[in-house]
Design a protein around this motif. Structure first.
Motif, PDB file in Angstrom:
ATOM      1  N   ALA A 114       0.849  -1.198   0.000  1.00 10.92           N
ATOM      2  CA  ALA A 114       0.000   0.000   0.000  1.00 10.92           C
ATOM      3  C   ALA A 114       0.884   1.247   0.000  1.00 10.92           C
ATOM      4  CB  ALA A 114      -0.915   0.005   1.221  1.00 10.92           C
ATOM      5  N   ARG A 115       0.458   2.262  -0.735  1.00 11.29           N
ATOM      6  CA  ARG A 115       1.206   3.506  -0.856  1.00 11.29           C
ATOM      7  C   ARG A 115       0.262   4.697  -0.750  1.00 11.29           C
ATOM      8  NH1 ARG A 115       4.410   0.357   0.246  1.00 11.29           N
ATOM      9  NH2 ARG A 115       6.124  -0.441  -0.956  1.00 11.29           N
ATOM     10  N   VAL A 116       0.834   5.857  -0.428  1.00 10.25           N
ATOM     11  CA  VAL A 116       0.062   7.098  -0.445  1.00 10.25           C
ATOM     12  C   VAL A 116       0.407   7.785  -1.752  1.00 10.25           C
ATOM     13  CG1 VAL A 116      -0.437   9.280   0.700  1.00 10.25           C
ATOM     14  CG2 VAL A 116       0.144   7.267   2.060  1.00 10.25           C
ATOM     15  N   ASN A 117      -0.520   7.714  -2.666  1.00  9.18           N
ATOM     16  CA  ASN A 117      -0.326   8.268  -3.994  1.00  9.18           C
ATOM     17  C   ASN A 117      -1.303   9.420  -4.164  1.00  9.18           C
ATOM     18  OD1 ASN A 117      -0.205   8.799  -6.723  1.00  9.18           O
ATOM     19  ND2 ASN A 117      -0.101   6.649  -7.310  1.00  9.18           N
ATOM     20  N   SER A 118      -0.810  10.587  -4.476  1.00 13.96           N
ATOM     21  CA  SER A 118      -1.662  11.777  -4.551  1.00 13.96           C
ATOM     22  C   SER A 118      -2.708  11.676  -5.647  1.00 13.96           C
ATOM     23  CB  SER A 118      -0.804  13.017  -4.772  1.00 13.96           C
ATOM     24  OG  SER A 118      -0.041  12.860  -5.953  1.00 13.96           O
ATOM     25  N   SER A 119      -2.459  10.875  -6.673  1.00  9.31           N
ATOM     26  CA  SER A 119      -3.424  10.770  -7.760  1.00  9.31           C
ATOM     27  C   SER A 119      -4.385   9.600  -7.586  1.00  9.31           C
ATOM     28  CB  SER A 119      -2.686  10.627  -9.091  1.00  9.31           C
ATOM     29  OG  SER A 119      -1.927   9.442  -9.092  1.00  9.31           O
ATOM     30  N   ALA A 120      -4.253   8.844  -6.501  1.00  6.07           N
ATOM     31  CA  ALA A 120      -5.118   7.678  -6.276  1.00  6.07           C
ATOM     32  C   ALA A 120      -6.499   8.110  -5.790  1.00  6.07           C
ATOM     33  CB  ALA A 120      -4.481   6.744  -5.261  1.00  6.07           C
ATOM     34  N   LEU A 121      -7.422   7.185  -5.834  1.00 10.44           N
ATOM     35  CA  LEU A 121      -8.784   7.459  -5.390  1.00 10.44           C
ATOM     36  C   LEU A 121      -8.956   7.306  -3.887  1.00 10.44           C
ATOM     37  CD1 LEU A 121     -10.758   5.674  -8.237  1.00 10.44           C
ATOM     38  CD2 LEU A 121     -10.303   8.106  -7.978  1.00 10.44           C
ATOM     39  N   ALA A 122      -7.893   6.877  -3.203  1.00 15.20           N
ATOM     40  CA  ALA A 122      -7.967   6.677  -1.753  1.00 15.20           C
ATOM     41  C   ALA A 122      -7.888   8.044  -1.068  1.00 15.20           C
ATOM     42  CB  ALA A 122      -6.847   5.768  -1.283  1.00 15.20           C
ATOM     43  N   GLN A 123      -9.019   8.729  -1.065  1.00 13.37           N
ATOM     44  CA  GLN A 123      -9.097  10.062  -0.479  1.00 13.37           C
ATOM     45  C   GLN A 123     -10.427  10.213   0.243  1.00 13.37           C
ATOM     46  OE1 GLN A 123      -8.629  12.372  -4.064  1.00 13.37           O
ATOM     47  NE2 GLN A 123      -6.405  12.397  -3.881  1.00 13.37           N
ATOM     48  N   ALA A 124     -10.443  11.098   1.244  1.00 11.19           N
ATOM     49  CA  ALA A 124     -11.669  11.329   2.009  1.00 11.19           C
ATOM     50  C   ALA A 124     -11.768  12.803   2.373  1.00 11.19           C
ATOM     51  CB  ALA A 124     -11.674  10.480   3.275  1.00 11.19           C
ATOM     52  N   ASP A 125     -12.973  13.281   2.507  1.00  7.98           N
ATOM     53  CA  ASP A 125     -13.214  14.669   2.910  1.00  7.98           C
ATOM     54  C   ASP A 125     -13.286  14.742   4.430  1.00  7.98           C
ATOM     55  OD1 ASP A 125     -13.477  15.055   0.215  1.00  7.98           O
ATOM     56  OD2 ASP A 125     -15.639  15.267   0.235  1.00  7.98           O
ATOM     57  N   ALA A 126     -12.986  15.933   4.966  1.00  6.61           N
ATOM     58  CA  ALA A 126     -13.054  16.127   6.419  1.00  6.61           C
ATOM     59  C   ALA A 126     -13.424  17.569   6.728  1.00  6.61           C
ATOM     60  CB  ALA A 126     -11.714  15.792   7.059  1.00  6.61           C
ATOM     61  N   ARG A 127     -13.888  17.764   7.933  1.00 11.47           N
ATOM     62  CA  ARG A 127     -14.154  19.103   8.462  1.00 11.47           C
ATOM     63  C   ARG A 127     -13.418  19.231   9.785  1.00 11.47           C
ATOM     64  NH1 ARG A 127     -17.553  22.280   5.922  1.00 11.47           N
ATOM     65  NH2 ARG A 127     -19.133  21.405   4.582  1.00 11.47           N
ATOM     66  N   THR A 128     -12.835  20.398  10.010  1.00 11.60           N
ATOM     67  CA  THR A 128     -12.146  20.639  11.266  1.00 11.60           C
ATOM     68  C   THR A 128     -13.128  21.175  12.291  1.00 11.60           C
ATOM     69  OG1 THR A 128     -11.573  22.914  10.717  1.00 11.60           O
ATOM     70  CG2 THR A 128     -10.014  21.203  10.027  1.00 11.60           C
ATOM     71  N   CYS A 129     -12.684  21.228  13.537  1.00 15.92           N
ATOM     72  CA  CYS A 129     -13.517  21.787  14.609  1.00 15.92           C
ATOM     73  C   CYS A 129     -13.845  23.251  14.334  1.00 15.92           C
ATOM     74  CB  CYS A 129     -12.802  21.678  15.957  1.00 15.92           C
ATOM     75  SG  CYS A 129     -12.491  19.983  16.448  1.00 15.92           S
ATOM     76  N   GLU A 130     -12.944  23.902  13.625  1.00 15.10           N
ATOM     77  CA  GLU A 130     -13.141  25.322  13.314  1.00 15.10           C
ATOM     78  C   GLU A 130     -14.093  25.530  12.135  1.00 15.10           C
ATOM     79  OE1 GLU A 130      -9.970  23.867  13.192  1.00 15.10           O
ATOM     80  OE2 GLU A 130      -9.457  24.360  15.254  1.00 15.10           O
ATOM     81  N   GLY A 131     -14.553  24.434  11.537  1.00 21.44           N
ATOM     82  CA  GLY A 131     -15.493  24.531  10.424  1.00 21.44           C
ATOM     83  C   GLY A 131     -14.826  24.565   9.063  1.00 21.44           C
ATOM     84  N   LEU A 132     -13.525  24.342   9.010  1.00 20.42           N
ATOM     85  CA  LEU A 132     -12.796  24.331   7.747  1.00 20.42           C
ATOM     86  C   LEU A 132     -13.097  23.029   7.010  1.00 20.42           C
ATOM     87  CD1 LEU A 132     -10.606  25.752   6.004  1.00 20.42           C
ATOM     88  CD2 LEU A 132      -8.908  24.489   7.323  1.00 20.42           C
ATOM     89  N   TYR A 133     -13.494  23.147   5.760  1.00 22.03           N
ATOM     90  CA  TYR A 133     -13.781  21.979   4.932  1.00 22.03           C
ATOM     91  C   TYR A 133     -12.528  21.601   4.153  1.00 22.03           C
ATOM     92  CZ  TYR A 133     -15.620  19.125   1.132  1.00 22.03           C
ATOM     93  OH  TYR A 133     -15.825  18.118   0.229  1.00 22.03           O
ATOM     94  N   LEU A 134     -12.094  20.361   4.280  1.00 21.45           N
ATOM     95  CA  LEU A 134     -10.887  19.879   3.614  1.00 21.45           C
ATOM     96  C   LEU A 134     -11.261  18.725   2.691  1.00 21.45           C
ATOM     97  CD1 LEU A 134      -8.643  19.875   6.796  1.00 21.45           C
ATOM     98  CD2 LEU A 134      -8.632  21.575   4.964  1.00 21.45           C
TER      99      LEU A 134
END
Length: 191
Positions: A114-134
Motif C-alpha cells: 500500500a502507498r500514499v499516492n496523490s493521484s489515487a482514489l484513496a481520499q476522504a473529505d473532512a471538516r475541522t472543529c473550526e469549520g474548515l472543509y478539507l
C-alpha cells in the motif's frame, strides 16, 4: 409476459388438436425468446452475486484494518485474494486504517504494497472543529489533520512527493509545527 403468453399458447395447442402450423412456429419463437431471457437473467444474477461477494470480502478486510487486528486482516485478505491485491484497493484500506488510527494494520498494509499516492482514489473529505472543509485528503494528510506523528512517520517513506507537499501545506495551514518540521526534515518538497 412472454412466459404467460407461451403458457397460454402451449395450453391452447395441447387442448385443441390438430394444431395449425403457424401456432407451432409461434411456440418455437416464444420458446427461443423465453430461453434467451432465462439465460440473460441467469447471467445477470450470477454477476450480481459475484459483485455482492466481492463487496463483502472488501468489507471484511476494511473492518479488520479499522479494528487494528492484523491476524484478522491477514485472514480476510487471504479470502479476498486477487481482488484485494490491487494497489488501489490496498491504498483505500490504508486510508481506512489511518482514519481508524490502526497503526498495526497500517504497517501490515504497507508491507503488502500500500502507498500514499496523490493521484489515487484513496481520499476522504473532512471538516475541522473550526469549520474548515478539507476535500480529498490522502492518508498522509489525514495523519496531519489529526496530529498523529507516529502515523506520519509510517506513511512518509511510502508517500509520493505530491502527497508530501500536500501534507506539508496542510500542516502549515493547521499550524502543526512539529509535523511541519518532521515533513521538512524528511525532505518534503516545498515548491
Amino acid at each position: 409476459l412472454n412466459l404467460l403468453s407461451w403458457l397460454a399458447n402451449a395450453a391452447y395447442a395441447y387442448r385443441n388438436r390438430p394444431v395449425a402450423p403457424a401456432l407451432w412456429v409461434l411456440l418455437g419463437l416464444q420458446s427461443l425468446l423465453l430461453l434467451a431471457s432465462l439465460v440473460t437473467y441467469a447471467i445477470i444474477a450470477s454477476e450480481e452475486a459475484a459483485t455482492a461477494r466481492n463487496w463483502s470480502l472488501r468489507r471484511e478486510v476494511r473492518t479488520a484494518a479499522q479494528a487494528d487486528d492484523t491476524q484478522a486482516l491477514q485472514q480476510a485478505r487471504n479470502r479476498c485474494d486477487k481482488l484485494c491485491a490491487d494497489t488501489g484497493v490496498l491504498n483505500e484500506f490504508l486510508l481506512d486504517a489511518t482514519q481508524a488510527k490502526a497503526e498495526n494494520s497500517m504497517r501490515s498494509l504497507i508491507a503488502l504494497g500500500a502507498r500514499v499516492n496523490s493521484s489515487a482514489l484513496a481520499q476522504a473529505d473532512a471538516r475541522t472543529c473550526e469549520g474548515l472543509y478539507l476535500p480529498l485528503l490522502n492518508a498522509l494528510q489525514w495523519s496531519v489533520l489529526h496530529d498523529q506523528p507516529m502515523q506520519l512517520t509510517l506513511l512518509l517513506p511510502v508517500s509520493d512527493s505530491t502527497a508530501q507537499r500536500q501534507a506539508l501545506w496542510l500542516a502549515a495551514q493547521l499550524d502543526r509545527l512539529e509535523l511541519l518540521q518532521r515533513l521538512l526534515a524528511a525532505g518534503a518538497p516545498l515548491e
